[in-house]
Design a protein around this motif. Structure first.
Motif, PDB file in Angstrom:
ATOM      1  N   ASP A  25       0.832  -1.091   0.048  1.00  0.00           N
ATOM      2  CA  ASP A  25       0.093  -0.099   0.019  1.00  0.00           C
ATOM      3  C   ASP A  25       0.900   1.246   0.228  1.00  0.00           C
ATOM      4  N   LEU A  27       3.870   1.613  -1.298  1.00  0.00           N
ATOM      5  CA  LEU A  27       4.329   1.624  -2.542  1.00  0.00           C
ATOM      6  C   LEU A  27       3.305   2.301  -3.576  1.00  0.00           C
ATOM      7  N   LEU A  28       2.121   1.665  -3.319  1.00  0.00           N
ATOM      8  CA  LEU A  28       0.937   2.116  -4.335  1.00  0.00           C
ATOM      9  C   LEU A  28       0.800   3.563  -4.288  1.00  0.00           C
ATOM     10  N   CYS A  30       2.917   5.793  -3.918  1.00  0.00           N
ATOM     11  CA  CYS A  30       3.918   6.785  -4.880  1.00  0.00           C
ATOM     12  C   CYS A  30       3.998   6.502  -6.398  1.00  0.00           C
ATOM     13  N   THR A  31       2.646   5.871  -6.856  1.00  0.00           N
ATOM     14  CA  THR A  31       2.231   5.584  -8.108  1.00  0.00           C
ATOM     15  C   THR A  31       1.118   6.467  -8.674  1.00  0.00           C
ATOM     16  N   GLY A  32       1.141   6.411  -9.914  1.00  0.00           N
ATOM     17  CA  GLY A  32       0.099   7.418 -10.460  1.00  0.00           C
ATOM     18  C   GLY A  32       0.156   8.693 -10.319  1.00  0.00           C
ATOM     19  N   ASP A  33      -1.043   9.466 -10.224  1.00  0.00           N
ATOM     20  CA  ASP A  33      -1.028  10.771 -10.052  1.00  0.00           C
ATOM     21  C   ASP A  33      -0.885  11.360  -8.678  1.00  0.00           C
ATOM     22  N   MET A  34      -0.775  10.586  -7.605  1.00  0.00           N
ATOM     23  CA  MET A  34      -0.647  11.077  -6.360  1.00  0.00           C
ATOM     24  C   MET A  34      -1.287  12.014  -5.880  1.00  0.00           C
ATOM     25  N   ARG A  56       5.522  18.434 -10.462  1.00  0.00           N
ATOM     26  CA  ARG A  56       4.724  17.711 -11.527  1.00  0.00           C
ATOM     27  C   ARG A  56       5.146  18.262 -12.803  1.00  0.00           C
ATOM     28  N   THR A  64       4.014  12.186 -17.668  1.00  0.00           N
ATOM     29  CA  THR A  64       3.503  11.548 -16.349  1.00  0.00           C
ATOM     30  C   THR A  64       3.148  12.897 -15.480  1.00  0.00           C
ATOM     31  N   ASN A  66       3.569  13.245 -11.702  1.00  0.00           N
ATOM     32  CA  ASN A  66       3.774  12.415 -10.600  1.00  0.00           C
ATOM     33  C   ASN A  66       4.776  13.237 -10.037  1.00  0.00           C
ATOM     34  N   GLY A  69       8.139  11.336  -9.483  1.00  0.00           N
ATOM     35  CA  GLY A  69       8.808  11.185 -10.557  1.00  0.00           C
ATOM     36  C   GLY A  69       9.732  12.476 -11.124  1.00  0.00           C
TER      37      GLY A  69
END
Length: 209
Positions: A25, A27-28, A30-34, A56, A64, A66, A69
């Motif tokens: 959870d 780690l998840l 930190c993914t996507g659009d946060m 961003r 992306t 993120n 990122g």
């Protein structure tokens, strides 16, 4: 009272599963659009919000959205060239602040859609500059070019949107005009001579007919 060995093993297994689940959870997150980051900073200081918006914008260069990122991209730039990282950060900061001052759509600003053009413009100016690192005259065209991207985006969006044409990367093309106005012999903003790969360097040999 003695506990059943099987129940102890089951508890250990459940606790291990819970730890793995919590790690997954985390780690998840930190993914996507946060999106949870925007919800967490919406009542915080403007400086903190601006940092997230700029990160961003940096991540938008790789298509992306993120902030983590974007931080990784800046770290990689700093590792390769602190000078490029500095001017890239200045470009995305200038374009984002210009969009805020011009009262552009808040959703677009917070998603970094006005920042990535400034990032691209500043990095390309650094790449084409032949003056070397720490040439502080380059700060001026970086700031002007990054701010101009927002004006072009705002002005062209209402025109090109009627024909369903993309306008997001078009302001990036203003660097071409910057390169046309400068050149290898410019006393303040010298640039590399643009030659296709594989072309031989010119020499002093002359053909006399």
């Amino acid at each position: 009272m003695d506990m059943d060995p099987k129940s102890e093993e089951q508890q250990i297994g459940l606790s291990g599963t819970g730890l793995r689940r919590r790690a997954l959870d985390t780690l998840l997150l930190c993914t996507g659009d946060m999106v949870h980051v925007d919800k967490a900073i919406q009542d915080k200081l403007f400086v903190l919000q601006l940092v997230v918006w700029c990160l961003r914008g940096v991540a938008q260069v790789t298509l992306t959205n993120n902030p983590l990122g974007g931080a990784l991209i800046l770290a990689a730039l700093f590792w390769d060239s602190p000078w490029q990282c500095l001017l890239g950060s200045l470009g995305v900061l200038t374009s984002t602040l210009t969009a805020v001052i011009m009262h552009q759509d808040r959703a677009e600003v917070s998603a970094g859609q006005h920042g990535f053009n400034g990032m691209l413009v500043s990095l390309l100016m650094v790449a084409f500059s032949s003056a070397g690192d720490c040439y502080w005259w380059l700060v001026l065209p970086v700031c002007l070019g990054s701010a101009t991207c927002v004006f072009l985006f705002s002005g062209l969006f209402s025109v090109l949107d009627r024909w369903d044409l993309p306008v997001s990367v078009f302001p990036f093309n203003i660097v071409i005009f910057y390169l046309l106005c400068t050149g290898p012999d410019n006393p303040y903003f010298p640039t590399h001579l643009g030659t296709p790969p594989g072309v031989l360097e010119p020499n002093s040999t002359q053909l006399q007919a």
